[in-house]
Write a protein that holds these residues in place. Structure first.
Motif, short mmCIF file in Angstrom:
data_model
loop_
_atom_site.label_atom_id
_atom_site.label_comp_id
_atom_site.label_asym_id
_atom_site.label_seq_id
_atom_site.Cartn_x
_atom_site.Cartn_y
_atom_site.Cartn_z
N THR A 177 0.83 -1.21 0.00
CA THR A 177 0.00 0.00 0.00
C THR A 177 0.86 1.24 0.00
O THR A 177 0.50 2.26 -0.57
CB THR A 177 -0.91 0.04 1.24
OG1 THR A 177 -0.08 0.17 2.39
CG2 THR A 177 -1.74 -1.21 1.35
N ARG A 220 -1.96 -4.62 0.34
CA ARG A 220 -3.37 -4.24 0.20
C ARG A 220 -3.99 -5.04 -0.94
O ARG A 220 -3.48 -5.05 -2.06
CB ARG A 220 -3.49 -2.75 -0.10
CG ARG A 220 -4.93 -2.26 -0.24
CD ARG A 220 -4.95 -0.78 -0.60
NE ARG A 220 -6.27 -0.20 -0.46
CZ ARG A 220 -7.21 -0.18 -1.40
NH1 ARG A 220 -6.96 -0.75 -2.57
NH2 ARG A 220 -8.37 0.37 -1.19
N GLU A 241 -3.98 -4.67 4.59
CA GLU A 241 -5.33 -4.11 4.41
C GLU A 241 -6.13 -5.03 3.48
O GLU A 241 -5.78 -5.20 2.32
CB GLU A 241 -5.25 -2.71 3.82
CG GLU A 241 -6.62 -2.07 3.62
CD GLU A 241 -6.55 -0.66 3.09
OE1 GLU A 241 -7.61 -0.03 2.92
OE2 GLU A 241 -5.43 -0.18 2.84
N TRP A 264 -6.16 -4.40 8.79
CA TRP A 264 -7.49 -3.80 8.53
C TRP A 264 -8.34 -4.82 7.79
O TRP A 264 -7.98 -5.28 6.72
CB TRP A 264 -7.33 -2.53 7.70
CG TRP A 264 -8.62 -1.86 7.35
CD1 TRP A 264 -9.52 -2.24 6.40
CD2 TRP A 264 -9.17 -0.66 7.94
NE1 TRP A 264 -10.59 -1.39 6.36
CE2 TRP A 264 -10.39 -0.40 7.29
CE3 TRP A 264 -8.72 0.20 8.93
CZ2 TRP A 264 -11.19 0.69 7.61
CZ3 TRP A 264 -9.51 1.29 9.25
CH2 TRP A 264 -10.73 1.53 8.60
N TRP A 349 -4.06 3.61 10.68
CA TRP A 349 -5.35 3.94 10.08
C TRP A 349 -5.88 5.24 10.69
O TRP A 349 -5.60 5.56 11.83
CB TRP A 349 -6.35 2.81 10.31
CG TRP A 349 -5.79 1.50 9.87
CD1 TRP A 349 -5.44 0.45 10.67
CD2 TRP A 349 -5.48 1.12 8.55
NE1 TRP A 349 -4.92 -0.56 9.92
CE2 TRP A 349 -4.94 -0.19 8.61
CE3 TRP A 349 -5.58 1.74 7.31
CZ2 TRP A 349 -4.52 -0.88 7.49
CZ3 TRP A 349 -5.16 1.06 6.18
CH2 TRP A 349 -4.64 -0.23 6.28
#
Length: 377
Positions: A177, A220, A241, A264, A349
């Motif tokens: 990410t 991600r 993520e 996440w 985050w």
């Protein structure tokens, strides 16, 4: 017009007839000019449309030629993956990576090829050593043959391990990410989403794969399926993520821990029947924004949710249930309680420092911890 001059005489008649002829010629010339103009316009229109059609045909031909080249490269690279020679398989891996990097529309297809390769059967342990008892009584030639067969099997296993680790690395290095929302600039999240090396919008299906020292920190993906995976040597999912659904049902963490610090989970997070092994599973600072299932999960070394949080009003289109591991539950912030400053230690985050009594998030805490004036554990 000439007929109208019959009643005239002499010079008047001649002048009128000449004027009539002039008028007729003018009208004729104008009509001819208009016709010529229309014909020229028609030719121009046909020329322009022919040019447009030719450009469209050229674009289609260029697209077809490009797709044929891509198909040929893809076919050749995937053919290399079936080779008996490990260097040839590695060459196919890198050829597919280059193809996906240059042609974003084909990235998901290439990712699926990598996932399919990693789903193929593989033993994470090398061939056992030859026992001396099994060599007793063999001739020198027989012992040499047995030793050679063992060495060949060991070399083949090591070469396949290198190929699989390379496939893992190529697959994951394009999923960074790169976003570093926390205060620690030293966190190695690179490249950023804006860099060409990052492949956005990828779905992973590694069902039943054997993954070796799996490094997924900071990656991600849209969705990921690790159902029945074997993570040998540990697996690092810190700061990863998962935008959509995540499935770890029946996965096993062997010789290492499942590390999900500050991960996440965007929609459904499935850990039903997951065996986290003998080491502690770490979910410190993790964020759960949808359903969560730990039903039947084996926590041989326990599990930590320090400073972890869950979205209170999450998307219930997929259901409204959360099943946390035994001994853990959710609780809302007390009226005078501020959400812990997660970004200082764990989370990258946003919206982590919430005001007192915020109803947006709940904390994941040990069961029995009171609500009023309590702090996260």
């Amino acid at each position: 017009m000439l007929a109208q001059t019959d009643s005239l005489h002499g010079a008047q008649r001649a002048t009128a007839r000449i004027d009539a002829i002039k008028a007729a010629l003018t009208v004729g010339a104008g009509t001819g000019g208009a016709a010529a103009l229309l014909l020229a316009l028609r030719r121009q229109w046909l020329s322009e449309h022919t040019h447009i059609r030719q450009e469209a045909a050229d674009q289609v031909a260029e697209f077809d030629a490009s797709e044929r080249r891509i198909t040929e490269l893809y076919t050749a690279a995937t053919g290399q993956l079936g080779s008996d020679s490990p260097p040839v398989r590695l060459a196919g891996m890198y050829a597919l990576e280059r193809l996906a990097q240059d042609h974003p529309a084909h990235r998901q297809t290439v990712v699926e090829v990598y996932c399919s390769y990693l789903r193929m059967p593989f033993s994470p342990t090398p061939p056992p050593d030859l026992p001396e008892s099994g060599l007793a009584g063999l001739s020198v030639a027989e012992r040499a043959a047995a030793s050679g067969a063992y060495q060949a099997a060991s070399a083949a296993w090591e070469q396949e391990r290198v190929v699989r680790v390379t496939a893992q690395r190529i697959l994951t290095q394009h999923l960074f990410t790169g976003a570093n929302r926390g205060p620690d600039p030293a966190w190695p999240l690179n490249p950023s989403p804006e860099e060409p090396k990052f492949w956005p919008g990828i779905d992973l299906d590694l069902t039943g794969a054997v993954l070796l020292d799996f490094e997924f920190a900071g990656r991600r993906v849209e969705s990921a399926t690790f159902e029945r995976c074997r993570f040998v040597g540990g697996a690092n999912f810190a700061y990863s993520e998962f935008v959509g659904h995540t499935d770890f049902r029946g996965a096993r963490f062997e010789e290492g821990s499942g590390h999900f610090m500050s991960a996440w989970f965007g929609l459904r997070a499935m850990f039903r029947g997951t065996d986290f092994g003998a080491k502690e599973a770490v979910f410190d600072g993790a964020t759960f924004t949808g359903m969560t299932f730990f039903e039947g999960a084996v926590m041989g070394g326990g599990v930590s949710f320090e400073a972890a949080r869950a979205l209170a009003d999450f998307n219930r289109n997929w259901g409204a249930i959360r099943q946390l591991p035994e001994g853990w539950t959710e609780r809302a912030l007390a009226a005078d309680e501020v959400m812990p400053l997660l970004e200082q230690r764990f989370s990258r985050w946003p919206a982590t420092n919430l005001p007192p009594g915020s109803e947006a998030w709940t904390l994941i805490v040990p069961e029995g911890e009171g609500n009023a004036g309590a702090t996260s554990s």
